[in-house]
Design a protein around this motif. Structure first.
Motif, short mmCIF file in Angstrom:
data_model
loop_
_atom_site.label_atom_id
_atom_site.label_comp_id
_atom_site.label_asym_id
_atom_site.label_seq_id
_atom_site.Cartn_x
_atom_site.Cartn_y
_atom_site.Cartn_z
N THR A 503 -3.92 31.87 -14.42
CA THR A 503 -2.88 31.24 -15.23
C THR A 503 -1.67 32.14 -15.41
N GLU A 511 -0.68 26.80 -20.46
CA GLU A 511 -1.83 27.69 -20.31
C GLU A 511 -2.93 27.33 -21.31
N LEU A 512 -2.53 26.97 -22.53
CA LEU A 512 -3.51 26.60 -23.54
C LEU A 512 -4.30 25.36 -23.11
N GLN A 515 -6.51 26.41 -20.15
CA GLN A 515 -7.64 27.21 -20.61
C GLN A 515 -8.73 26.31 -21.19
N GLU A 516 -8.30 25.25 -21.90
CA GLU A 516 -9.27 24.30 -22.43
C GLU A 516 -10.02 23.62 -21.29
N PHE A 518 -10.45 24.85 -18.30
CA PHE A 518 -11.34 25.86 -17.71
C PHE A 518 -12.60 26.05 -18.56
N GLN A 519 -12.42 26.04 -19.88
CA GLN A 519 -13.57 26.21 -20.74
C GLN A 519 -14.60 25.11 -20.51
N ILE A 529 -13.95 36.19 -14.23
CA ILE A 529 -12.54 36.04 -14.62
C ILE A 529 -11.86 37.40 -14.57
N THR A 536 -6.88 35.81 -22.78
CA THR A 536 -7.54 34.76 -22.01
C THR A 536 -9.04 34.99 -21.85
#
Length: 582
Positions: A503, A511-512, A515-516, A518-519, A529, A536
């Motif tokens: 990212t 990015e937020l 990231q969600e 990706f989570q 990672i 991150t």
């Protein structure tokens, strides 16, 4: 060296032997018909003795034969050229395919250590040089050899004495050709190497033009380009000097042969051994005999350049391929995600150790973050996990199986990888997202794009998912390119993930969201990672802190902060100031 290169080049023509035989047959017929022309002209001259002494009854038949021979020679010459073109271009096509396939088979080390422009030069320019050399070589070889032998045979039947004079003068042409070839080859070889160096430098400068301008490197780039270009000029000048000797030298030899035939023929005519028509025939044969020598030495430049280029192509073909999969290698169809590194050591250069005695056990579903200073071995560890490089010592296993006993395709298929440097090819947005899953439906592609938060900007493109992306995504922003690469991995939905600064080129808000995504994607999947932005990786199960190829700290975010060691200092260097301010 030239003989070995030529022998190897000719081995590529074996599948086209039929065309080779047909070309040779056409050359024989074409040359034979062309050699009949001087005989017919000589006979016609002898029928025209003088005013009032012309045999009009015999001339028409000779003229008809003459026209037939000229037309027939031209037809078979065309057919021979067609065959040699087929041989050349199909041979070069096979050679280029083999070279490209070889580039897919060589270890990544070769690609990393060779200038990309140099590689491109070998695939494109060097093979074009080989093509030109083969085409000229085949054409001149067939017609030249047959013409020389045929002319000598016709002359021998007509007058052995004049034939002997021509044969005695022949070594002079061979000596000239040999001298020029020997001296020009080394210069053409050096010229070809420098051309590759120049192409590599141009590709490097053009591909990084923003950096060149950003750092004001233009003048230094021009200066270095000028140095390489001047070097190329010097080598090219020497090569052309020797090759340019071929034409005047062979013309001089031709003139000597022509004069010798003319003088001896005139003396023979005075003594009644030859007619005027036969003298004209011998003079024509003298031209036809010496012409192939002139043509062959004339293409010495092309041939020497072709041999030098062929050597560079064969150098790549002779590179050791990537170590093949073991005969009993397992093809993984499922993956739990248990990864273990046991006493792993690796270095790109034996003189400079990088990773030494690294041990790590990753349980299925764990999220492993890797942090550390530049050059500590983070990306190298990823290369080893994907088996882009093999470990020097120790072993890496997945689900209890040494990865050297797993096929590379199935091993790499177990990982989904998003790198910091995004790569897109010239094609539609849909094709780029579906790169790892070509049979994906439109719904699956859109679902992946939505998960990567790329659907919004894709809809705003001129043709949506059918918008054609320029080479390497040139008509998209860096962040948009990165989102498409993330969508590509989300579509494949692999059992394990590798996110190497995935990212880094995306704005904070996006990015937020990513990231969600990706989570959610990492749930139940083993994930590695690599990140410089420590924000991150706070939720990682285990954080590996690497330095100089060793894991110096290991634990989760809270544990590492409590240790107040390397990670604590690294984290504070990024966030302490902002936290104090808040």
């Amino acid at each position: 060296m030239n003989k070995l290169v030529l022998k190897r080049l000719l081995s590529y023509t074996k599948p086209y032997r039929g065309f080779l035989v047909l070309a040779l047959l056409c050359a024989v017929i074409s040359v034979a018909l062309s050699l009949l022309v001087p005989v017919l002209i000589g006979d016609a001259v002898d029928l025209i003795i003088g005013p009032g002494q012309v045999d009009f009854d015999g001339l028409p038949m000779i003229l008809w034969w003459l026209a037939g021979c000229i037309l027939g020679s031209s037809l078979f010459q065309w057919l021979m050229s067609y065959c040699t073109n087929v041989i050349t271009y199909r041979t070069v096509k096979d050679l280029r395919i083999q070279l490209f396939n070889k580039l897919s088979a060589v270890p990544l080390k070769f690609i990393d250590q060779t200038a990309h422009g140099n590689i491109i030069n070998r695939v494109v320019n060097d093979i074009d040089q080989v093509s030109d050399g083969l085409l000229q070589g085949f054409t001149q070889l067939f017609t030249g050899v047959v013409t020389i032998l045929g002319t000598l045979l016709f002359m021998l039947f007509a007058d052995p004495l004049i034939t002997l004079v021509v044969v005695v003068l022949t070594p002079l042409s061979l000596f000239v050709a040999s001298f020029i070839a020997k001296n020009s080859y080394k210069h053409f070889r050096n010229q070809t190497v420098t051309q590759g160096e120049l192409t590599g430098y141009i590709e490097e400068m053009i591909g990084n033009q923003k950096l060149v301008k950003g750092f004001g490197y233009e003048e230094r780039a021009e200066e270095k380009f000028g140095t390489i270009n001047e070097k190329l000029y010097g080598q090219g000048q020497k090569a052309q000097f020797y090759s340019s000797l071929s034409n005047p030298c062979t013309r001089f030899v031709n003139a000597v042969v022509y004069a010798a035939v003319g003088i001896i023929g005139a003396v023979s005519a005075i003594y009644g051994r030859l007619t005027v028509g036969q003298i004209s025939m011998f003079l024509s044969y003298a031209n036809q005999y010496t012409k192939p020598f002139n043509e062959i030495t004339g293409i010495v430049t092309q041939l020497q350049s072709a041999f030098a280029s062929a050597q560079r192509v064969f150098a790549v073909l002779d590179e050791q391929p990537e170590i093949p999969d073991a005969p009993q290698a397992l093809r993984k169809t499922s993956c739990e995600g248990r990864v273990e590194l046991s006493d792993v050591s690796f270095s790109y250069d034996p003189e400079r150790p990088l990773i030494e005695n690294l041990n790590l056990l990753v349980h299925p579903g764990n999220r492993i973050a890797i942090v550390g200073p530049t050059g500590c071995g983070k990306t190298t560890l990823i290369n080893l996990l994907m088996r882009f490089y093999d470990v020097s010592e120790g072993a890496i296993s997945v689900d209890g199986t040494d990865i050297r006993n797993i096929t590379r395709d199935s091993l790499r298929g177990s990982y989904g990888m998003v790198l910091q440097e995004s790569w897109l090819f010239s094609g539609t947005v849909r094709d780029n997202i579906a790169y790892g899953k070509p049979d994906a439906t439109d719904e699956e592609v859109k679902a992946a794009a939505k998960a990567a938060h790329a659907h919004g900007f894709i809809r705003r493109l001129p043709n949506g998912y059918d918008t054609v992306i320029a080479e390497d995504g040139g008509n998209l922003s860096q962040g948009q390119r990165q989102l498409l690469c993330i969508a590509r991995v989300m579509l494949v939905d692999p059992p394990m993930l590798i996110l190497d600064e995935a990212t880094s080129n995306i704005d904070t808000r996006t990015e937020l969201y990513v990231q969600e995504a990706f989570q959610r994607m990492m749930e139940g999947r083993t994930s590695f990672i690599v990140a410089h932005r420590l924000s991150t990786i706070k939720n990682a199960d285990t954080i590996l802190v690497m330095d100089k190829g060793h894991i110096i700290e290991q634990g989760n975010h809270r544990e590492l902060l409590q240790k107040q060691g390397f990670y604590y200092r690294l984290y504070n260097s990024q966030f302490a100031a902002s936290e104090d301010a808040s």
